[in-house]
Write a protein that holds these residues in place. Structure first.
Motif, short mmCIF file in Angstrom:
data_model
loop_
_atom_site.label_atom_id
_atom_site.label_comp_id
_atom_site.label_asym_id
_atom_site.label_seq_id
_atom_site.Cartn_x
_atom_site.Cartn_y
_atom_site.Cartn_z
N LEU A 79 3.34 -4.19 3.28
CA LEU A 79 4.51 -3.41 2.94
C LEU A 79 4.05 -2.04 2.49
CD1 LEU A 79 6.49 -6.02 0.79
CD2 LEU A 79 6.64 -5.63 3.25
N HIS A 80 4.82 -1.01 2.80
CA HIS A 80 4.51 0.34 2.36
C HIS A 80 5.48 0.74 1.25
CE1 HIS A 80 2.40 1.48 6.39
NE2 HIS A 80 1.67 0.70 5.61
N GLY A 81 4.93 1.24 0.15
CA GLY A 81 5.75 1.67 -0.97
C GLY A 81 4.89 2.25 -2.06
N ASP A 82 5.51 2.80 -3.08
CA ASP A 82 4.74 3.40 -4.17
C ASP A 82 4.16 2.31 -5.07
OD1 ASP A 82 6.47 3.23 -6.87
OD2 ASP A 82 7.81 3.46 -5.15
N VAL B 38 0.35 -8.58 -3.34
CA VAL B 38 -0.88 -8.18 -4.02
C VAL B 38 -1.12 -6.72 -3.65
CG1 VAL B 38 -1.83 -10.51 -3.95
CG2 VAL B 38 -2.43 -8.89 -2.15
N THR B 39 -1.93 -6.03 -4.43
CA THR B 39 -2.15 -4.61 -4.14
C THR B 39 -3.50 -4.17 -4.68
OG1 THR B 39 -1.17 -2.40 -4.30
CG2 THR B 39 -1.06 -3.77 -6.27
N VAL B 40 -4.08 -3.15 -4.07
CA VAL B 40 -5.29 -2.56 -4.63
C VAL B 40 -4.91 -1.81 -5.89
CG1 VAL B 40 -6.48 -2.38 -2.42
CG2 VAL B 40 -5.05 -0.49 -3.19
N CYS B 41 -5.85 -1.66 -6.80
CA CYS B 41 -5.57 -0.96 -8.05
C CYS B 41 -6.85 -0.35 -8.59
CB CYS B 41 -4.93 -1.89 -9.08
SG CYS B 41 -6.03 -3.19 -9.70
N GLN B 42 -6.69 0.59 -9.49
CA GLN B 42 -7.84 1.17 -10.17
C GLN B 42 -8.46 0.13 -11.10
OE1 GLN B 42 -6.44 4.74 -12.10
NE2 GLN B 42 -5.62 5.58 -10.20
N PRO B 43 -9.78 0.15 -11.28
CA PRO B 43 -10.42 -0.86 -12.13
C PRO B 43 -10.04 -0.73 -13.60
CG PRO B 43 -11.99 0.84 -11.56
CD PRO B 43 -10.76 1.10 -10.73
N VAL C 279 -7.82 0.94 3.44
CA VAL C 279 -7.47 -0.47 3.27
C VAL C 279 -7.42 -1.17 4.62
CG1 VAL C 279 -5.69 -2.08 2.50
CG2 VAL C 279 -6.25 -0.08 1.10
N ARG C 280 -6.82 -0.52 5.60
CA ARG C 280 -6.74 -1.11 6.94
C ARG C 280 -8.14 -1.36 7.49
NH1 ARG C 280 -2.77 2.09 10.61
NH2 ARG C 280 -4.15 3.76 9.88
N ARG C 281 -9.05 -0.42 7.28
CA ARG C 281 -10.42 -0.56 7.75
C ARG C 281 -11.12 -1.73 7.08
NH1 ARG C 281 -11.51 4.32 7.14
NH2 ARG C 281 -12.39 4.26 5.05
N VAL C 282 -10.93 -1.87 5.78
CA VAL C 282 -11.56 -2.95 5.03
C VAL C 282 -11.02 -4.31 5.45
CG1 VAL C 282 -11.70 -3.96 2.72
CG2 VAL C 282 -12.25 -1.55 3.05
N LEU C 283 -9.70 -4.39 5.63
CA LEU C 283 -9.10 -5.65 6.05
C LEU C 283 -9.58 -6.04 7.45
CD1 LEU C 283 -5.42 -5.14 4.82
CD2 LEU C 283 -7.20 -6.53 3.74
N ARG C 284 -9.67 -5.07 8.32
CA ARG C 284 -10.13 -5.34 9.68
C ARG C 284 -11.58 -5.82 9.68
NH1 ARG C 284 -8.23 -0.98 11.92
NH2 ARG C 284 -10.09 0.28 11.53
N ILE D 270 0.85 -1.18 0.00
CA ILE D 270 0.00 0.00 0.00
C ILE D 270 0.89 1.24 0.00
CG2 ILE D 270 -1.81 1.25 1.26
CD1 ILE D 270 -2.71 -1.47 0.22
N ASP D 271 0.46 2.27 -0.71
CA ASP D 271 1.19 3.54 -0.70
C ASP D 271 0.55 4.45 0.35
OD1 ASP D 271 2.48 5.91 -1.11
OD2 ASP D 271 2.28 5.90 -3.29
N PRO D 272 1.20 4.64 1.50
CA PRO D 272 0.60 5.47 2.55
C PRO D 272 0.63 6.96 2.23
CG PRO D 272 2.82 4.81 3.18
CD PRO D 272 2.52 4.11 1.88
N ALA D 273 1.34 7.35 1.17
CA ALA D 273 1.38 8.76 0.78
C ALA D 273 0.10 9.19 0.07
CB ALA D 273 2.59 9.02 -0.12
N VAL D 274 -0.70 8.24 -0.40
CA VAL D 274 -1.97 8.56 -1.05
C VAL D 274 -2.98 8.92 0.04
CG1 VAL D 274 -3.83 7.69 -2.49
CG2 VAL D 274 -1.48 7.02 -2.97
#
Length: 220
Positions: free
Chosen positions: A133-136, A150-155, A119-124, A108-112
């Motif tokens: 992992l945090h990164g771009d 794996v990562t979230v992405c735009q559709p 994402v944390r809320r949804v996973l919980r 996940i990119d925490p800078a967004v």
């Protein structure tokens, strides 16, 4: 409109290329300023550093929109999908459950603005606590391709030979797509081209096109 240069700000979007291509019909070569922070781009428009900004607002994390700005909503709720390795067992299905990804590393990119909180809320809510992992997202795409995360992405993100873009069951993550400017005239001058460019990339993405065709929500 062609008498001056148009200064555009944007968060990442596959609609950008088509939007810029269309804008060149009416404007001198537009300038583009990219930033992962939608709030930063909105401030730049309010301060006169940019003319318009195309940004996304993560569900549950409202943007701080300066009162001086005018807003046009492009998409009220765009579902966020997941990008996973093509050989992942869950990639065999068109819709992936979060529980299918509980043992994976997520990136996940925490800078967004608002992204990590959402994402944390949804996973919980799903009752899972995967390694994160945090990164771009450019790095994330490379790591997905080699099976590391794996990562979230735009559709509108394309599947590639090494990766698969899939819908998340129940569409738990969403964003609102907004265009901001200081005046309604500025919005009206660029919004139609943006809407056309977005429709183009939406229809080019098989998983998103299928989602839109199900009429779960009005199409873009």
């Amino acid at each position: 409109m062609g008498g001056r240069q148009l200064r555009i700000g944007s968060t990442a979007s596959r609609a950008l290329a088509g939007w810029l291509r269309r804008l060149r019909r009416h404007w001198q070569e537009p300038t583009l300023h990219m930033d992962v922070s939608a709030n930063a781009l909105l401030r730049m428009v309010a301060d006169g550093q940019l003319d318009v900004a195309f940004v996304h607002e993560v569900e549950g994390s409202p943007l701080r929109v300066p009162e001086s700005l005018r807003i046009r909503v492009l998409v009220e709720r765009e579902p966020q999908f997941v990008s996973l390795p093509a050989d992942h067992p869950a990639a065999a299905r068109p819709v992936v459950r979060l529980s299918d990804l509980a043992e994976d590393r997520w990136m996940i990119d925490p800078a967004v603005d608002g992204e990590w909180d959402a994402v944390r809320r949804v996973l919980r809510t799903a009752g899972i606590s995967p390694r994160v992992l945090h990164g771009d997202y450019h790095t994330a795409a490379s790591l997905v391709a080699i099976g590391e995360v794996v990562t979230v992405c735009q559709p509108t993100s394309p599947s590639r030979p090494e990766t698969a873009v899939r819908r998340l069951h129940g569409d738990p993550l969403g964003v609102r797509l907004l265009l901001a400017a200081r005046t309604e005239t500025e919005l009206e001058g660029v919004y139609p081209d943006l809407a056309d460019a977005y429709r183009e990339v939406a229809r080019q993405a098989p998983a998103y096109r299928e989602w839109l065709d199900q009429d779960l929500v009005p199409g873009p």
